[in-house]
Design an enzyme around this catalytic site. Sequence first.
Site, PDB file in Angstrom:
ATOM      1  N   CYS A  38     -37.131 -28.073  24.156  1.00  0.00           N
ATOM      2  CA  CYS A  38     -37.298 -26.652  24.492  1.00  0.00           C
ATOM      3  C   CYS A  38     -37.051 -26.393  25.975  1.00  0.00           C
ATOM      4  O   CYS A  38     -36.294 -25.488  26.334  1.00  0.00           O
ATOM      5  CB  CYS A  38     -38.675 -26.172  24.054  1.00  0.00           C
ATOM      6  N   TYR A  39     -37.706 -27.165  26.844  1.00  0.00           N
ATOM      7  CA  TYR A  39     -37.450 -27.008  28.272  1.00  0.00           C
ATOM      8  C   TYR A  39     -35.966 -27.205  28.578  1.00  0.00           C
ATOM      9  O   TYR A  39     -35.388 -26.508  29.413  1.00  0.00           O
ATOM     10  CB  TYR A  39     -38.244 -28.045  29.072  1.00  0.00           C
TER      11      TYR A  39
END
Length: 344
Positions: A148-149
Amino acid sequence: MKVSIIGATGYTGEELLRILANHPAAEIKYLTSESQTGTEVDSIYPHLNRFYNQALVSMADLDKIVAASDVLFIALPHGHAMEIGKKVSGQGVKVIDLGSDYRFKDITVYEKWYKIPHVHPDAKAVYGLTELYRDAVRTADIVGNPGCYTTASILALAPLVKNKLIDLTSIVVDAKSGISGAGRGLNLTHHLPEAFENVKAYNIAGHRHTPEIEQALSELAGSQVLISFTPHLIPMSRGILSTCYARLLDGVTANMVDEAFHDLYGQEYFIRLLGRGGYPATKNTRGSNFCDLGWHIDTRTGRVIAVAAIDNLVKGAAGQAVQNMNVMFGFEEQTGLTQAPLYP
């Protein structure tokens, strides 16, 4: 499309089910859980009532699961997907791993950061950041879905790196995540009294998404890129905001920065360009597969600041996995993913 989910009771597994409920070609065959085998999935997640009532099965039935499936989504912690991928290799089923096992082209990088040996080094997996690797995803048998990051940070920085507009030694990423990014397991850090009204940095200079971001940026740049990456935990359930800083090279103008973003993403459905001066916000992407991008030029310091907002469980996980599935099987890329963000 016959779909099975390995590890269906975590947040990413649940989110896959929510999204696939609206996919016109997806038929759910098997859902696995080792801790809740035999339980009906809608008793664990009541919001899925009327959509699913299948009983969870054990992964001990893997051969039966593979025989009945066109695609396996694997939503397990690192170290498990590569074991499964190796077992099912050559059996005609596509694999999309939502964990980290298939994200790295150099397995020694994986082994260094995740501290375990990689058991499927010849997998020929493709990194599934769809907007940048679409052609490779189209013909892949195994896709490593990005973190996600990493999704937010790479998408924010890719136009700048690809067009050689920034000093590659100056990149700093400051990213913030909702608590669901840590998974559904119990942890004191994520306990409400600990997290509420509290913001904290963690894993400074050592987060495992760092080499994943560096890998993609290095490929775009054609040379090794090292970044400073600091993640933060924010007291909200979902969302990622990634603020990325870099020094502009001499002679680079604001218009050149604008053109770089529009050239790379102008035709991308899931990338919403807010333009120079835009302020992405996590609430505007909540529950959707969109990534909102804005950028700013700080003429005083000579820096560009690019900001990306995504839902960590959708574009940062399950939504991007479905996007990759659509590409792999020749569906329209937006199929099942066109729901508007939730607001407020």
